[in-house]
Design a protein around this motif. Sequence first.
Motif, PDB file in Angstrom:
ATOM      1  N   SER A   2       0.833  -1.203   0.000  1.00  0.00           N
ATOM      2  CA  SER A   2       0.000   0.000   0.000  1.00  0.00           C
ATOM      3  C   SER A   2       0.867   1.252   0.000  1.00  0.00           C
ATOM      4  O   SER A   2       1.999   1.254   0.483  1.00  0.00           O
ATOM      5  N   GLU A   3       0.310   2.335  -0.556  1.00  0.00           N
ATOM      6  CA  GLU A   3       1.054   3.585  -0.704  1.00  0.00           C
ATOM      7  C   GLU A   3       0.177   4.785  -0.372  1.00  0.00           C
ATOM      8  O   GLU A   3      -1.049   4.740  -0.505  1.00  0.00           O
ATOM      9  N   LEU A   4       0.852   5.863   0.004  1.00  0.00           N
ATOM     10  CA  LEU A   4       0.236   7.179   0.096  1.00  0.00           C
ATOM     11  C   LEU A   4       0.730   7.964  -1.114  1.00  0.00           C
ATOM     12  O   LEU A   4       1.924   8.278  -1.216  1.00  0.00           O
ATOM     13  N   VAL A   5      -0.175   8.246  -2.042  1.00  0.00           N
ATOM     14  CA  VAL A   5       0.194   8.919  -3.286  1.00  0.00           C
ATOM     15  C   VAL A   5      -0.450  10.300  -3.309  1.00  0.00           C
ATOM     16  O   VAL A   5      -1.655  10.442  -3.060  1.00  0.00           O
ATOM     17  N   PHE A   6       0.355  11.305  -3.605  1.00  0.00           N
ATOM     18  CA  PHE A   6      -0.125  12.681  -3.670  1.00  0.00           C
ATOM     19  C   PHE A   6      -0.146  13.127  -5.125  1.00  0.00           C
ATOM     20  O   PHE A   6       0.894  13.255  -5.768  1.00  0.00           O
ATOM     21  N   PHE A   7      -1.349  13.357  -5.663  1.00  0.00           N
ATOM     22  CA  PHE A   7      -1.516  13.878  -7.015  1.00  0.00           C
ATOM     23  C   PHE A   7      -1.677  15.394  -6.907  1.00  0.00           C
ATOM     24  O   PHE A   7      -2.653  15.883  -6.328  1.00  0.00           O
ATOM     25  N   SER A   8      -0.725  16.123  -7.459  1.00  0.00           N
ATOM     26  CA  SER A   8      -0.739  17.578  -7.299  1.00  0.00           C
ATOM     27  C   SER A   8      -0.772  18.278  -8.650  1.00  0.00           C
ATOM     28  O   SER A   8      -0.454  17.702  -9.689  1.00  0.00           O
ATOM     29  N   GLY A   9      -1.146  19.532  -8.604  1.00  0.00           N
ATOM     30  CA  GLY A   9      -1.195  20.358  -9.805  1.00  0.00           C
ATOM     31  C   GLY A   9      -1.875  21.664  -9.475  1.00  0.00           C
ATOM     32  O   GLY A   9      -2.341  21.882  -8.356  1.00  0.00           O
ATOM     33  N   LEU A 133       5.520  13.341   3.574  1.00  0.00           N
ATOM     34  CA  LEU A 133       5.186  11.964   3.953  1.00  0.00           C
ATOM     35  C   LEU A 133       4.857  11.034   2.786  1.00  0.00           C
ATOM     36  O   LEU A 133       4.932   9.810   2.945  1.00  0.00           O
ATOM     37  N   ALA A 134       4.472  11.557   1.650  1.00  0.00           N
ATOM     38  CA  ALA A 134       3.966  10.711   0.565  1.00  0.00           C
ATOM     39  C   ALA A 134       5.029   9.741   0.056  1.00  0.00           C
ATOM     40  O   ALA A 134       6.215  10.070  -0.026  1.00  0.00           O
ATOM     41  N   ASP A 135       4.566   8.530  -0.283  1.00  0.00           N
ATOM     42  CA  ASP A 135       5.453   7.564  -0.927  1.00  0.00           C
ATOM     43  C   ASP A 135       5.765   7.983  -2.357  1.00  0.00           C
ATOM     44  O   ASP A 135       6.865   7.750  -2.863  1.00  0.00           O
ATOM     45  N   ARG A 136       4.781   8.586  -2.998  1.00  0.00           N
ATOM     46  CA  ARG A 136       4.965   9.083  -4.364  1.00  0.00           C
ATOM     47  C   ARG A 136       4.231  10.400  -4.530  1.00  0.00           C
ATOM     48  O   ARG A 136       3.172  10.598  -3.939  1.00  0.00           O
ATOM     49  N   ILE A 137       4.811  11.271  -5.349  1.00  0.00           N
ATOM     50  CA  ILE A 137       4.151  12.527  -5.723  1.00  0.00           C
ATOM     51  C   ILE A 137       4.013  12.531  -7.235  1.00  0.00           C
ATOM     52  O   ILE A 137       5.010  12.408  -7.957  1.00  0.00           O
ATOM     53  N   GLU A 138       2.792  12.637  -7.700  1.00  0.00           N
ATOM     54  CA  GLU A 138       2.514  12.634  -9.132  1.00  0.00           C
ATOM     55  C   GLU A 138       2.001  14.009  -9.549  1.00  0.00           C
ATOM     56  O   GLU A 138       0.975  14.472  -9.049  1.00  0.00           O
TER      57      GLU A 138
END
Length: 246
Positions: A2-9, A133-138
């Motif tokens: 499992s991941e914490l993914v941050f979708f930003s823009g 904290l995010a595992d990934r930033i998209e």
Amino acid sequence: MSELVFFSGTMDCGKSTLALQIEHNRSARGLQGVIFTRDDRAGEGKLSSRLGLVTDAVEAGESFDVYAHLVDRLSQGGRCDYVIADEAQFFAPEQIDQLARVVDDLGLDVFAFGITTDFRSKLFPGSQRLVELADRIEVLQVEALCWCGARATHNARTVGGMMVVEGAQVVIGDVDAIDEVGYEVLCRRHHRRRMTAASARAAALSPDVLPVDAPAPVAAASGAVRSVAATSGGPVGSVSRPTVRS
């Protein structure tokens, strides 16, 4: 895993639309998720897109405990396979910590969506904590455009179409607002110059012009030519040649 993914823009780049798409795709495969949001433009307890799509969500108010809510749901026999957090920039840093705990302790994927900076180009506390904290930033690939056609990278707050840089960090508005508090996405250059689409149109209609030196009068130029001719002793346009002796 499992991941914490941050979708930003920036605003108007399709974050909420993507959140709704993820919800649709996963629910179509029989998965059940929980959607959290805060201060959505459509009202309390709603996740909405500017394309007109709306779905119900759980409003994560100031004192709302995301982790406790999910633990209570699961303890009562409820199901949760994933979590969506829209308008995550408005979440308190403590709530972002709770989302990270959902990933680590409950083993659920968390998809967070939000803008990174406010109208003053300052990080939202919730977004800052997500970056930490995010595992990934998209960064979303659908680029919003400034009125000049360049890629929009900054969010501007407007009142009557004019950009403002003072006020509370959170004021609910929309990119379609004209005569009231609204928002507009700009490139960095025009954000620095505080030039919105409305102010650019006003500048284009301004009667002011840049000063330009006037060309020299034709008569004065002709007089100068005659003066040169008189000095040389020949007609205008004549060219003196040296005498060649044999």
